[in-house]
Write an enzyme that holds these catalytic residues in place. Structure first.
Site, PDB file in Angstrom:
ATOM      1  N   ARG A 158      42.313  33.694  27.465  1.00 20.97           N
ATOM      2  CA  ARG A 158      41.291  33.060  28.313  1.00 20.97           C
ATOM      3  C   ARG A 158      40.009  32.864  27.517  1.00 20.97           C
ATOM      4  NH1 ARG A 158      40.126  35.399  34.133  1.00 20.97           N
ATOM      5  NH2 ARG A 158      39.125  37.044  32.935  1.00 20.97           N
ATOM      6  N   THR A 207      34.605  30.307  30.316  1.00 14.28           N
ATOM      7  CA  THR A 207      35.113  29.413  31.367  1.00 14.28           C
ATOM      8  C   THR A 207      36.359  29.950  32.060  1.00 14.28           C
ATOM      9  OG1 THR A 207      36.563  28.268  29.839  1.00 14.28           O
ATOM     10  CG2 THR A 207      34.298  27.431  30.016  1.00 14.28           C
ATOM     11  N   ASP A 249      40.222  45.013  31.911  1.00 15.36           N
ATOM     12  CA  ASP A 249      41.023  44.143  31.046  1.00 15.36           C
ATOM     13  C   ASP A 249      42.372  44.814  30.777  1.00 15.36           C
ATOM     14  OD1 ASP A 249      42.172  43.064  28.548  1.00 15.36           O
ATOM     15  OD2 ASP A 249      40.380  41.808  28.580  1.00 15.36           O
ATOM     16  N   ASP A 294      43.425  45.264  27.055  1.00 11.91           N
ATOM     17  CA  ASP A 294      42.677  46.331  26.376  1.00 11.91           C
ATOM     18  C   ASP A 294      43.153  47.707  26.820  1.00 11.91           C
ATOM     19  OD1 ASP A 294      41.111  44.748  24.770  1.00 11.91           O
ATOM     20  OD2 ASP A 294      39.448  44.630  26.199  1.00 11.91           O
TER      21      ASP A 294
HETATM   22  C1  PRP Z   1      44.570  38.290  30.855  1.00  6.32           C
HETATM   23  C2  PRP Z   1      45.843  38.574  31.633  1.00  6.32           C
HETATM   24  C3  PRP Z   1      46.315  37.197  31.985  1.00  6.32           C
HETATM   25  C4  PRP Z   1      45.022  36.464  32.212  1.00  6.32           C
HETATM   26  C5  PRP Z   1      44.784  36.343  33.681  1.00  6.32           C
HETATM   27  O1  PRP Z   1      44.849  37.895  29.565  1.00  6.32           O
HETATM   28  O2  PRP Z   1      46.781  39.302  30.907  1.00  6.32           O
HETATM   29  O3  PRP Z   1      47.082  36.584  30.979  1.00  6.32           O
HETATM   30  O4  PRP Z   1      43.983  37.261  31.627  1.00  6.32           O
HETATM   31  O5  PRP Z   1      43.663  35.586  33.945  1.00  6.32           O
HETATM   32  P1  PRP Z   1      43.735  34.155  34.619  1.00  6.32           P
HETATM   33  O6  PRP Z   1      44.568  34.300  35.829  1.00  6.32           O
HETATM   34  O7  PRP Z   1      42.281  33.854  34.944  1.00  6.32           O
HETATM   35  O8  PRP Z   1      44.295  33.186  33.629  1.00  6.32           O
HETATM   36  P2  PRP Z   1      43.681  37.642  28.467  1.00  6.32           P
HETATM   37  O9  PRP Z   1      43.394  36.165  28.362  1.00  6.32           O
HETATM   38  O10 PRP Z   1      42.533  38.538  28.720  1.00  6.32           O
HETATM   39  O11 PRP Z   1      44.423  37.999  27.117  1.00  6.32           O
HETATM   40  P3  PRP Z   1      45.069  39.378  26.604  1.00  6.32           P
HETATM   41  O12 PRP Z   1      46.308  39.617  27.435  1.00  6.32           O
HETATM   42  O13 PRP Z   1      45.378  39.064  25.194  1.00  6.32           O
HETATM   43  O14 PRP Z   1      44.066  40.483  26.756  1.00  6.32           O
HETATM   44  N1  URA Z   2      42.442  39.572  32.971  1.00  8.73           N
HETATM   45  C1  URA Z   2      42.375  40.933  33.036  1.00  8.73           C
HETATM   46  O1  URA Z   2      42.939  41.622  32.174  1.00  8.73           O
HETATM   47  N2  URA Z   2      41.697  41.485  34.060  1.00  8.73           N
HETATM   48  C2  URA Z   2      41.075  40.756  34.999  1.00  8.73           C
HETATM   49  O2  URA Z   2      40.470  41.334  35.919  1.00  8.73           O
HETATM   50  C3  URA Z   2      41.132  39.359  34.906  1.00  8.73           C
HETATM   51  C4  URA Z   2      41.837  38.796  33.893  1.00  8.73           C
END
Ligand code: PRP
Ligand code: URA
Length: 206
Positions: A101, A105, A197, A200
């Site tokens: 993400r 945005t 997150d 994380d």
């Molecule tokens: C997180 C989560 C989803 C996304 C959800 O990933 O694992 O993939 O956010 O958010 P959305 O519904 O608004 O798209 P992130 O982009 O933080 O990446 P990561 O898994 O590498 O931490």
């Molecule tokens: N991705 C995450 O990991 N946590 C949230 O709350 C939203 C998006």
């Protein structure tokens, strides 16, 4: 079709997972255990084939799973659900979609895709713990459709109402199974109360 799988054993684990003091080792275990409960519910309609089996006592009629399953974790956090999914579906194939993400945005950016093209009839199961704006999950399912997948399910742990609404608008025929529906998104597009997150917390990169 958004199913919240309600069960005391799930609620208990979601509560522990939300706790900010829960360390990554326990967090990963909880993600895995909840994923298995969700899979149990989501896979009730798996195709089966009848077989005969001989017990030490007599012949019995049985049934074995008769499906070609492709598991599709959305990187990174979706990887946290994979051990559990492969535990219950050890014969499944795995495709991978990488999405990140944009922090300002919340728009998803696809950075990796390695998914086998559909041959016909497979069941694709997308896994990602978080459905926030819904952008990542919607794009993942759109990619699978463009590869020819017709039977798709999505399993996730925590959903925001905003993500549910977007997913139902864009992919109304794709069943979603989630452990809990939360209140809302905050101004940074994080789920409230959520768990922070997920990536994380799974990978210890806070
Ligand atoms: C997180 C989560 C989803 C996304 C959800 O990933 O694992 O993939 O956010 O958010 P959305 O519904 O608004 O798209 P992130 O982009 O933080 O990446 P990561 O898994 O590498 O931490
Ligand atoms: N991705 C995450 O990991 N946590 C949230 O709350 C939203 C998006």
């Amino acid at each position: 079709m958004h199913t919240v799988v309600r069960h005391p054993l799930i609620n208990h684990r979601v509560t522990l997972m939300r706790d900010q003091t829960t360390p990554p080792k326990l967090f990963r275990e909880l993600v895995g255990e909840i994923t298995e409960f969700l899979a149990f519910e989501a896979l009730r309609d798996l195709n089966m084939r009848d077989v005969d089996v001989v017990t030490p006592v007599a012949k019995a009629r049985g049934a074995l799973v008769n499906e070609h399953v492709v598991l599709v974790p959305i990187l990174r956090a979706g990887m946290g659900m994979m051990n559990a999914m492969l535990h219950v579906l050890p014969y499944a194939k795995v495709g991978v979609l990488g999405m990140q993400r944009n922090e300002a945005t919340a728009e998803p950016m696809a950075y990796y895709a390695k998914v086998p093209p559909a041959k016909g009839g497979e069941l694709a199961i997308v896994v990602d713990p978080m459905l926030a704006t819904g952008g990542s999950a919607c794009d993942a399912v759109a990619q699978l459709k463009s590869l020819g997948y017709k039977r798709i399910k999505f399993l996730n742990l925590i959903s925001a109402p905003e993500g549910i609404a977007k997913f139902e608008r864009e992919h109304p025929e794709v069943p979603v199974f989630t452990a809990v529906k939360d209140e809302r998104l905050n101004s940074h597009f994080y789920i409230v109360p959520g768990l922070g997150d997920a990536g994380d917390r799974i990978f210890g990169t806070l």
